[in-house]
Design a protein around this motif. Structure first.
Motif: not given
Length: 238
Positions: A164-172
């Motif tokens: 459920s995290f924002p896609p832009a935060e995927a790596a982190e």
């Protein structure tokens, strides 16, 4: 315990569900390690069955039942409990668990995509930590098949690695998940196991799953996000 096998029914274009990605569960020893790593907990199973209203004569189907703990606990309370899995080794482990508990459960070698339910429509269908084995196209087909086994108003329960995290935060977010969830070898799933999951399996976003559930004819009653990498859905069949 009764067993059935529907592996003959698959058309040639169907996703290769019987050759799953991820952890190798092709031996009794590997299945025993998996059961240990997943932290089987009869009390947690009973708490979930209470939430789902599973009681005497409830017909429950657990899709991708794994080592069978939920099915066995359902059978203990007099439910008509069916466990479905593609793995012969998983089903053998689950059947032995039922025999030790002296309960009758029904085991079916089948997958999300080809399980053909022959009994009366189910009151409850569950699946935990397994739908991520399928790409999204096939998740939708699996949910349609699961809904078709339910009576109108029946309960569908899903818990999985659903993000459920924002896609832009995927790596982190993915790195944080791997770093915090991984355990030393022998104490649970390791960092390498979680790295493999992200690299080779098919976890997806909660908002995608919500749309799939709706299109399968399943109304979401509640959605719980215990973390940014896991989700739980409780649904009713329309």
């Amino acid at each position: 315990m009764p067993r059935s096998d529907t592996t003959h029914a698959r058309p040639p274009w169907l996703f290769k569900e019987y050759s799953p990605v991820g952890v190798d569960l092709g031996s009794p020893a590997a299945v025993a390690v998996y059961d240990r790593n997943q932290g089987t907990d009869p009390d947690a199973d009973d708490a979930l069955l209470d939430r789902l209203g599973v009681a005497q004569d409830t017909l429950l189907i657990d899709l991708a039942c794994g080592t069978g703990s939920l099915v066995v606990q359902a059978a203990r309370r007099g439910a008509h409990a069916h466990g479905v899995d593609i793995s012969e080794q998983m089903l053998a482990f689950a059947q032995a668990r039922a025999e030790r508990a002296d309960v009758t459960a029904y085991w079916h070698r089948a997958g999300f995509l080809d399980y053909a339910h022959a009994a009366r429509p189910a009151d409850v269908v569950t699946t935990r930590s397994a739908l991520h084995q399928l790409p999204d196209f096939w998740k939708q087909q699996a949910l349609l098949n699961a809904a078709a086994t339910l009576r109108p108003g029946g309960t569908f329960y899903l818990r999985d690695a659903i993000v459920s995290f924002p896609p832009a935060e995927a790596a982190e977010q993915v790195q944080r998940w791997i770093d915090t969830a991984g355990r030393p070898a022998g104490e649970g799933f390791t960092k390498a196991d979680f790295e493999m999951h992200v690299r080779e399996e098919f976890s997806t976003y909660a908002w995608i799953v919500e749309g799939m559930l709706d299109r399968a004819g399943l109304d979401t009653v509640s959605r719980t996000l215990p973390s940014a990498t896991h989700a739980e859905f409780l649904c009713r069949r329309r």
